[in-house]
Design a protein around this motif. Structure first.
Motif, PDB file in Angstrom:
ATOM      1  N   VAL A   1      -9.706  22.820  -5.453  1.00 37.81           N
ATOM      2  CA  VAL A   1      -8.281  22.940  -5.114  1.00 37.81           C
ATOM      3  C   VAL A   1      -7.900  24.391  -4.858  1.00 37.81           C
ATOM      4  O   VAL A   1      -7.017  24.674  -4.031  1.00 37.81           O
ATOM      5  N   ASN A   2      -8.556  25.331  -5.539  1.00 39.08           N
ATOM      6  CA  ASN A   2      -8.273  26.744  -5.290  1.00 39.08           C
ATOM      7  C   ASN A   2      -8.722  27.167  -3.890  1.00 39.08           C
ATOM      8  O   ASN A   2      -8.025  27.927  -3.203  1.00 39.08           O
ATOM      9  N   ILE A   3      -9.881  26.686  -3.475  1.00 37.09           N
ATOM     10  CA  ILE A   3     -10.366  26.998  -2.124  1.00 37.09           C
ATOM     11  C   ILE A   3      -9.459  26.352  -1.084  1.00 37.09           C
ATOM     12  O   ILE A   3      -9.114  26.980  -0.067  1.00 37.09           O
ATOM     13  N   ALA A   4      -9.062  25.105  -1.314  1.00 40.49           N
ATOM     14  CA  ALA A   4      -8.170  24.433  -0.365  1.00 40.49           C
ATOM     15  C   ALA A   4      -6.874  25.216  -0.198  1.00 40.49           C
ATOM     16  O   ALA A   4      -6.421  25.466   0.926  1.00 40.49           O
ATOM     17  N   HIS A   5      -6.275  25.617  -1.307  1.00 38.30           N
ATOM     18  CA  HIS A   5      -5.017  26.362  -1.238  1.00 38.30           C
ATOM     19  C   HIS A   5      -5.198  27.680  -0.500  1.00 38.30           C
ATOM     20  O   HIS A   5      -4.370  28.062   0.346  1.00 38.30           O
ATOM     21  N   ALA A   6      -6.288  28.385  -0.780  1.00 43.70           N
ATOM     22  CA  ALA A   6      -6.528  29.676  -0.125  1.00 43.70           C
ATOM     23  C   ALA A   6      -6.754  29.510   1.373  1.00 43.70           C
ATOM     24  O   ALA A   6      -6.197  30.255   2.189  1.00 43.70           O
ATOM     25  N   ALA A   7      -7.558  28.525   1.763  1.00 47.36           N
ATOM     26  CA  ALA A   7      -7.875  28.345   3.181  1.00 47.36           C
ATOM     27  C   ALA A   7      -6.657  27.897   3.980  1.00 47.36           C
ATOM     28  O   ALA A   7      -6.424  28.371   5.103  1.00 47.36           O
TER      29      ALA A   7
END
Length: 419
Positions: A47-53
């Motif tokens: 979820v952290n990668i999704a939010h960042a991307a």
């Protein structure tokens, strides 16, 4: 290759090569204890990668808006080139988000608004006399820009998939791409679309008519892209009652299944199949993803990188910052080290084969030239990407098995089974 695409191509090529030579990418194995490696930890990384991307997709779309405003207000060769460059830059982080589509209903339901393709250009603007729209599409020559209706968000949304035809793409990246580049008629193999900046000029300098309305359409489409991206960023933001919270509350087995399903479905059915193999088999420019800008090689490289990001638990942002955490690679390695190493190696192979396609495009041999029937070397280069993606999908499915997931089928779209 024209200078405009060179910078973005070099960035993608460098990134792909960097990942290819990285060796074993089982992250943090020396510093993360076995107790830290858990499904819940990988869910948090995801979820952290999704939010960042998605946040990076939004910020680059805002940069595109600045460039579009400059083009519309002060049309020139320089402002058109700057707007094109901003569009190309915006595609890099967005391409890495597509791995989240098949795994998550919020993204799957939303994606068609921003990334639908191919499109019937005659819906939007003037086209060449050689233009042929999709059979039965009664709006395929609607030419919204030549009409009288006020151009606003509501109008564009009303024409998107109008009449039930997916070829009626009125919004998103590829509508904007068409408005910046125009049709790629392949009169010169090395050229992309050749829309002149005077299509946005004022008064008697206007070419092809309706320049004011064309500028309005481009401005509104970019505003709508930002609005849609703000919606998806909010869905993944921390400390909110949103989809991120829903995902983190899933049964851990179901959450991991979705992560792997998203990887496998983009890898096999969508990227290897719909986006690459269909175009290769048909030898057709009309089946390439970013056909107006000839940016399809970057789409391929960034989609492949997005799959690798999820397995590695690591995403490199445009500013160089890295978002990372406990990875699926570590989770699989805890059960089967050799399998995790095998999938890591296969992901690297996909990166290197995609890098070869990017490198060829950088020297002037675009994707639409590499797929031509008389280009044996280009066909082989494209086929190598397909083969690599298919091979890594087999390991993705095997990885699901060792994690106790027995209902992963990367060729279906039934991605949101009951937890």
């Amino acid at each position: 290759m024209n200078k405009l695409n060179t910078l973005v191509s070099k960035v993608a090529l460098a990134g792909a090569l960097q990942l290819t030579v990285a060796g074993a990418l089982i992250m943090n194995s020396a510093t993360v204890s076995a107790d830290d490696i858990s499904p819940k930890a990988t869910m948090n990384t995801y979820v952290n990668i999704a939010h960042a991307a998605f946040s990076d997709s939004l910020s680059t779309a805002k940069n595109l808006k600045v460039a579009v405003d400059a083009l519309v207000n002060t049309p020139s060769e320089e402002t058109l080139t700057a707007a094109k460059q901003a569009w190309l830059a915006a595609r890099v982080p967005y391409g890495q988000t597509e791995v989240f589509r098949f795994a998550n209903p919020n993204v799957d339901d939303w994606e068609g608004k921003v990334n639908a393709w191919p499109l019937d250009e005659g819906l939007i603007d003037y086209v060449d006399t050689s233009y042929e729209h999709e059979d039965g599409n009664k709006f395929g020559q609607a030419n919204i820009i030549s009409g009288k209706e006020p151009i606003n968000i509501e109008l564009l949304e009303s024409y998107h998939e109008k009449g039930g035809s997916e070829a009626n793409v009125a919004t998103g990246y590829h509508a904007i791409e068409f408005l910046l580049w125009g049709q790629d008629l392949n009169k010169n193999a090395n050229d992309a679309g050749t829309r002149p900046f005077t299509d946005y000029a004022k008064g008697d300098d206007c070419t092809n008519g309706n320049c004011d309305r064309r500028g309005q359409y481009l401005t509104v489409a970019t505003d709508l892209l930002i609005k849609d991206l703000e919606e998806i960023v909010a869905d993944w933001a921390p400390e909110s009652d949103n989809y991120r919270k829903t995902f983190l509350s899933l049964d851990e087995n179901e959450a991991v299944r979705r992560m792997l399903f998203g990887m496998g479905s983009l890898s096999l059915g969508e990227l290897a199949g719909e986006r690459i193999n269909v175009a290769l088999l048909a030898h057709s420019q009309e089946d390439e993803h970013s056909c107006f800008s000839d940016n399809t090689h970057i789409d391929i490289a960034e989609n492949a990188r997005g799959i690798q990001n999820v397995f590695r638990g690591e995403y490199k942002r445009p500013n160089g910052d890295v978002v990372k955490g406990v990875s699926l690679a570590e989770l699989v390695a805890a059960k089967d080290t050799k399998l995790s190493e095998s999938l890591t190696a296969k992901l690297n192979t996909s990166q290197s084969t995609a890098a070869a396609v990017v490198e060829a495009a950088e020297t002037g041999e675009h994707f639409d030239q590499q797929i031509l029937p008389d280009n044996a070397a280009g066909n082989a280069r494209i086929q190598a990407v397909i083969d690599a993606l298919r091979s890594q999908t087999a390991d993705i499915e095997t990885s699901a098995g060792v994690l106790g997931i027995d209902n992963l089928n990367s060729e279906t779209n039934d991605s949101f089974g009951e937890s």
